[in-house]
Design a protein around this motif. Structure first.
Motif, mmCIF file in Angstrom:
data_model
loop_
_atom_site.group_PDB
_atom_site.id
_atom_site.type_symbol
_atom_site.label_atom_id
_atom_site.label_comp_id
_atom_site.label_asym_id
_atom_site.label_seq_id
_atom_site.Cartn_x
_atom_site.Cartn_y
_atom_site.Cartn_z
ATOM 1 N N THR A 101 0.826 -1.215 0.000
ATOM 2 C CA THR A 101 0.000 0.000 0.000
ATOM 3 C C THR A 101 0.863 1.269 0.000
ATOM 4 O O THR A 101 0.599 2.198 -0.786
ATOM 5 N N ARG A 145 0.573 6.187 11.804
ATOM 6 C CA ARG A 145 1.930 5.648 12.008
ATOM 7 C C ARG A 145 1.889 4.131 12.196
ATOM 8 O O ARG A 145 2.631 3.566 12.993
ATOM 9 N N SER A 146 0.973 3.482 11.473
ATOM 10 C CA SER A 146 0.882 2.024 11.617
ATOM 11 C C SER A 146 2.065 1.346 10.945
ATOM 12 O O SER A 146 2.718 1.910 10.058
ATOM 13 N N HIS A 148 -0.062 11.753 14.061
ATOM 14 C CA HIS A 148 -0.812 10.644 14.670
ATOM 15 C C HIS A 148 -1.810 11.205 15.665
ATOM 16 O O HIS A 148 -2.044 12.422 15.693
ATOM 17 N N SER A 149 -2.377 10.328 16.497
ATOM 18 C CA SER A 149 -3.489 10.767 17.338
ATOM 19 C C SER A 149 -3.065 11.772 18.412
ATOM 20 O O SER A 149 -3.909 12.457 18.979
ATOM 21 N N LEU A 177 -3.214 19.262 14.389
ATOM 22 C CA LEU A 177 -3.162 18.378 13.223
ATOM 23 C C LEU A 177 -3.556 19.133 11.942
ATOM 24 O O LEU A 177 -2.930 18.973 10.898
ATOM 25 N N ALA A 190 -3.843 8.023 6.390
ATOM 26 C CA ALA A 190 -3.946 6.573 6.640
ATOM 27 C C ALA A 190 -4.367 6.384 8.091
ATOM 28 O O ALA A 190 -3.587 5.991 8.940
ATOM 29 N N VAL A 191 -5.617 6.709 8.362
ATOM 30 C CA VAL A 191 -6.114 6.782 9.734
ATOM 31 C C VAL A 191 -7.217 5.755 10.000
ATOM 32 O O VAL A 191 -7.201 5.045 11.000
ATOM 33 N N GLY A 192 -8.201 5.717 9.103
ATOM 34 C CA GLY A 192 -9.365 4.858 9.334
ATOM 35 C C GLY A 192 -10.480 5.599 10.042
ATOM 36 O O GLY A 192 -11.240 5.013 10.805
ATOM 37 N N ARG A 193 -10.569 6.923 9.785
ATOM 38 C CA ARG A 193 -11.671 7.732 10.334
ATOM 39 C C ARG A 193 -12.337 8.468 9.178
ATOM 40 O O ARG A 193 -11.707 9.322 8.544
ATOM 41 N N VAL A 248 -5.620 6.979 1.842
ATOM 42 C CA VAL A 248 -5.470 5.520 1.990
ATOM 43 C C VAL A 248 -6.697 4.919 2.701
ATOM 44 O O VAL A 248 -7.014 3.751 2.530
ATOM 45 N N GLY A 249 -7.379 5.732 3.478
ATOM 46 C CA GLY A 249 -8.470 5.234 4.327
ATOM 47 C C GLY A 249 -9.578 4.538 3.553
ATOM 48 O O GLY A 249 -9.934 4.951 2.450
ATOM 49 N N ILE A 250 -10.078 3.462 4.131
ATOM 50 C CA ILE A 250 -11.256 2.772 3.584
ATOM 51 C C ILE A 250 -12.229 2.613 4.748
ATOM 52 O O ILE A 250 -11.961 1.863 5.685
ATOM 53 N N THR A 272 -2.693 -1.544 -4.292
ATOM 54 C CA THR A 272 -2.147 -2.490 -3.315
ATOM 55 C C THR A 272 -1.954 -3.866 -3.957
ATOM 56 O O THR A 272 -0.883 -4.470 -3.838
#
Ligand code: NDP
Length: 306
Positions: A143, A172-173, A195-196, A201, A214-217, A235-237, A280
């Motif tokens: 990815t 930061r995964s 990051h969080s 931010l 790339a967070v997921g929110r 990147v988020g899905i 990906t």
């Protein structure tokens, strides 16, 4: 939609897959050999099943061999480890991918750690991560590689060079944010990882020439977080309820970026779906060919070197 151009991940991924297909044809001609990707799927997570089905389809379409190993959700960890060891020892297998997430109770770190780094086409082993951080040759996570390719193509289309750009990565995964930071650094970007716990931010994001979310929110990154003319890689899905009363489905996919608002300010943006997602799988196929060549001491076909 405002002024931003759409970064067409589907089309760019199709081009990467076409290059992989050419490379596989070359390997077939030169060595009478087609690389093999083995995918391990544990359990019946619907999203993972879709991903694995697509991986199988595109691997076959590229002229490679695809092996699928499906294990029940209640399988014990040692059995998964044994399967990975068997695939490591199988000369015919060039790439091994363990579909994540693994079910609760399975030690993901241990399972991934068992993958032979030479076959680590997801780039997730400690050896692969170490090589990336040191700038040594190795297999890179798919990815983040796809994200870099999209950013570079968007900049190319604008007549701009990626070198020297400020790239802000939100997240930061191990899977996305951290490897993306090293890959954009390799491209001579100045990289900030947010990051969080990042303070201001929005302000940090506003300083980005390239913003990778790339967070997921869902829709977290707002329009006024975007620097005018920036490149946005979402990147988020995220699956959210569909509020359109005429929609056929009750849910839909959105990214981490408020696409409508960001489109009015950015120079180029990836859609969700159809942006990073298709890249990906394309980069996974590319990694499988690279792994086959490296392990067998073959030259990488020119078409994959650019
Ligand atoms: P993780 O949950 O592992 O990481 C999320 C990151 O976002 C963490 O570093 C976290 O910070 C950060 N974060 C969470 N909340 C905030 C916030 N409010 N402000 C700033 N940062 C925040 O997710 P992944 O990296 O695995 O995935 C990210 C997204 O990308 C997901 O939507 C996933 O579905 C998608 N994805 C898409 C792929 C594709 O092919 N397109 C492939 C892989 C993932 P902290 O570390 O401080 O907790």
């Amino acid at each position: 939609m405002g002024d931003a151009s759409l970064i067409d991940g589907k089309a760019i991924a199709a081009k990467v897959r076409a290059d992989v297909t050419k490379a596989v044809t070359e390997l077939n001609t030169a060595h009478d050999y087609a690389p093999t990707l083995a995918v391990v799927l544990v359990g019946e997570d619907p999203a993972s099943q879709v991903y694995v089905r697509n991986k199988h389809k595109f691997t076959r379409e590229a002229g490679m061999q695809s092996l699928e190993h499906k294990l029940p959700i209640d399988v014990d960890e040692d059995t998964i480890v044994e399967l990975v060891r068997t695939l490591n020892a199988n000369e015919a297998v060039d790439g091994i991918l363990v579909q994540l997430p693994l079910p609760d109770g399975i030690n993901t770190k241990r399972v991934i750690g068992e993958i032979d780094p030479a076959k680590d086409v997801d780039g997730l082993t400690e050896i692969s991560a170490g090589r990336l951080s040191l700038g040594h040759a190795g297999l890179r996570p798919c990815t983040p590689v796809g994200s870099v390719i999209l950013a570079k193509q968007a900049l190319d289309a604008l007549g701009q060079d990626i070198s020297g750009k400020h790239c802000v990565i939100v997240g930061r995964s191990i899977l996305v944010g951290k490897p993306a930071a090293f890959l954009f650094l390799e491209q001579n970007c100045t990289v900030t990882i947010a990051h969080s716990r990042t303070k201001d931010l929005a302000g940090v994001c506003r300083s980005a020439d390239i913003l990778v979310a790339a967070v997921g929110r869902p829709l977290m990154v707002k329009g006024d977080w975007i620097k005018p003319g920036a490149i946005i890689i979402d990147v988020g899905i995220n699956r959210v309820p569909n509020t359109n009363p005429n929609a056929k489905r009750a849910t839909k996919l959105v990214g981490d970026v408020d696409f409508e608002a960001a489109s009015k300010i950015a120079a180029a943006i990836t859609p969700v779906p159809g942006g990073v997602g298709p890249m990906t799988i394309a980069c996974l196929l590319r990694n499988t060919v690279l792994a086959a060549c490296a392990r067998r001491g073959w030259n990488v076909p020119d078409v994959l070197l650019s």
